[in-house]
Write a protein that holds these residues in place. Sequence first.
Motif, short mmCIF file in Angstrom:
data_model
loop_
_atom_site.label_atom_id
_atom_site.label_comp_id
_atom_site.label_asym_id
_atom_site.label_seq_id
_atom_site.Cartn_x
_atom_site.Cartn_y
_atom_site.Cartn_z
N PHE A 239 0.63 -1.11 0.17
CA PHE A 239 0.10 0.17 -0.20
C PHE A 239 0.84 1.34 0.01
N LEU A 240 1.99 1.61 1.11
CA LEU A 240 2.81 2.35 0.53
C LEU A 240 3.28 2.07 -0.54
N GLN A 241 3.55 1.56 -1.35
CA GLN A 241 4.84 1.37 -2.40
C GLN A 241 3.45 2.29 -3.59
N ILE A 242 2.33 2.13 -3.21
CA ILE A 242 0.82 2.34 -4.24
C ILE A 242 0.75 4.10 -4.04
N LEU A 243 0.86 4.48 -2.78
CA LEU A 243 0.82 5.51 -2.50
C LEU A 243 1.95 6.32 -2.87
N LEU A 244 3.02 5.62 -3.43
CA LEU A 244 5.06 6.56 -4.32
C LEU A 244 4.59 6.20 -5.21
N GLY A 245 3.79 5.16 -5.91
CA GLY A 245 3.75 5.18 -7.00
C GLY A 245 2.83 6.31 -7.46
N ALA A 246 1.72 6.95 -6.78
CA ALA A 246 0.67 7.94 -7.14
C ALA A 246 1.62 9.34 -7.16
N LEU A 247 2.88 9.51 -6.39
CA LEU A 247 3.64 10.62 -6.06
C LEU A 247 4.07 10.99 -7.55
N VAL A 248 4.77 9.82 -7.91
CA VAL A 248 5.59 9.28 -8.99
C VAL A 248 4.79 10.30 -9.88
N ALA A 249 3.40 9.70 -10.35
CA ALA A 249 2.27 9.69 -11.05
C ALA A 249 2.56 11.61 -11.33
N GLY A 250 1.79 12.33 -10.35
CA GLY A 250 1.70 13.27 -10.04
C GLY A 250 2.48 14.00 -10.53
N ILE A 251 3.45 14.15 -10.43
CA ILE A 251 4.88 14.77 -10.39
C ILE A 251 5.33 14.60 -11.25
N ASP A 252 5.26 13.13 -12.91
CA ASP A 252 5.41 13.11 -13.89
C ASP A 252 6.98 12.55 -13.54
N ALA A 253 7.45 12.17 -12.61
CA ALA A 253 8.70 11.80 -12.13
C ALA A 253 9.47 10.64 -12.82
N GLY A 254 8.18 9.35 -13.30
CA GLY A 254 8.62 8.45 -14.57
C GLY A 254 8.76 8.85 -15.33
N ARG A 255 8.76 10.10 -15.90
CA ARG A 255 9.53 10.33 -17.12
C ARG A 255 11.10 11.35 -17.28
N THR A 256 11.52 11.44 -15.90
CA THR A 256 12.47 12.12 -16.25
C THR A 256 13.42 11.78 -15.75
N TYR A 257 13.76 10.52 -15.09
CA TYR A 257 14.98 9.69 -15.58
C TYR A 257 14.93 8.35 -15.88
N ILE A 258 15.02 7.79 -17.23
CA ILE A 258 15.27 6.89 -17.27
C ILE A 258 15.87 5.45 -17.51
N ASP A 259 17.05 6.00 -17.68
CA ASP A 259 17.92 4.81 -16.92
C ASP A 259 17.64 4.03 -15.93
N TRP A 260 18.44 2.83 -16.04
CA TRP A 260 18.18 2.05 -14.87
C TRP A 260 19.22 0.73 -14.90
N PRO A 261 19.44 0.40 -14.28
CA PRO A 261 19.35 0.51 -12.31
C PRO A 261 19.83 2.12 -11.95
N LEU A 262 20.40 2.48 -12.68
CA LEU A 262 21.47 4.20 -12.40
C LEU A 262 20.13 5.16 -12.65
N MET A 263 20.48 6.22 -12.04
CA MET A 263 19.72 7.66 -12.33
C MET A 263 20.65 8.04 -12.74
N ALA A 264 20.47 8.70 -13.58
CA ALA A 264 21.92 9.85 -14.36
C ALA A 264 23.20 9.20 -14.02
N GLY A 265 23.26 7.90 -14.67
CA GLY A 265 24.60 7.25 -14.47
C GLY A 265 25.14 7.25 -13.02
N GLY A 266 24.15 7.52 -11.71
CA GLY A 266 24.22 7.34 -10.54
C GLY A 266 23.91 7.02 -10.12
N PHE A 267 23.76 6.26 -8.67
CA PHE A 267 22.52 5.47 -7.29
C PHE A 267 22.21 6.68 -7.20
N PHE A 268 22.28 7.58 -7.28
CA PHE A 268 21.34 8.63 -5.86
C PHE A 268 21.67 9.58 -7.72
#
Length: 384
Positions: A239-268
């Motif tokens: 349930f916590l993860q579902i709420l976090l997913g809504a936060l991601v969707a709410g600010i379009d964060a899923g379209r910001t960093y599209i590499d995996w497993p890193l984020m913009a070339g780094g872990f953080f």
Amino acid sequence: MAQKRSIFEEVDPSAATPAARTAQPGAIDRRQKGSRSAVRIWLIVLFAMVLAMIVIGGLTRLTDSGLSIVEWAPVTGALPPMDETAWQGEFEAYQQIPQYRELNLGMTLAEFKQIYWWEWSHRQLGRAVGVVWLLGYLGLLITGQIPNGWKGRLIIPGALGGLQGAIGWWMVSSGLGEGMVSVASYRLAAHLGLAFIILGLIAWYVFRLARPEREIMQARRLRERKLWGMSTGLLHLAFLQILLGALVAGIDAGRTYIDWPLMAGGFFPPEPFELRPLWRNFFEDPGLVQFIHRMTAYLLFIFGLVVWRRGRKSAHPRTRTAFDWMAVALFGQVVLGIATVMQAAQMHIAITHQLMAVILWVLILRARFLAGYPVTTSIREGRA
């Protein structure tokens, strides 16, 4: 002095006590007036409608359609604009909010109609859910088909549905103020979270009503307490993860960093604490919000496997199978989550990811239910 009897000797029914002669099997179920199957069918219809609302709500968010209707009219809003004059009035109202001026300046009336229909359909389905709940409840109540002890319980989904409507407008109103081009992400999370609570409550009722009351009472004595507790913890983490997913969707964060497993070339993610005050970063910084969502996903996956491993040790085959299906859905959701990020949350992948969240949520609930109320059968049948 009474003579000893063999344990295999048949007992004369006439020798039984008066209480034993009058006792009959299934007395608990006979006291349970009403039709469990009729209530269950009604709940399944409500479940399907709430599921459709979650999907349409997700599409409304992905198409940025949620602010196309700028007023809350629970009754009169049931009818869409009926002529060009009415359409023009709706369009002019939309042109007054920041989302139009900052994101959709120059939008045509035809383009406005496309986003309008998404939001109107979402609201209309919400009204339909309310009507189906009210008419169904009253019909079952009048005909005496609600089992004993269920009248109060069945009011809860309807009450939560009414609250959901109010939260929906509270969410939309947050996007109408100056400087806002979308709804507040934390309000979106509250809206989606309550939808999952309603869906889960209905599913739980359906599971319980599928079996006679006497069987539920007997199964409760066989509860696998360790597995029950672990699956409860997994449910809360999901349930916590579902709420976090809504936060991601709410600010379009899923379209910001599209590499995996890193984020913009780094872990953080880079510069995650730039906003002031500091707490805003946990709701509004795309990199930090997506990072928390990713880390929680890993934790959920690992803990889910631990719970699945424990579920495999259950003495009841149907319980083991339920945890198997939960693990399959969990693995599929992780894969879909990675694909959603790497494809910049394209609509078809993102909505599939949300739908899989519903499936996983219900399967965790079902596995937990069978841990708490296991189905037992004979060894000869080979199933439980």
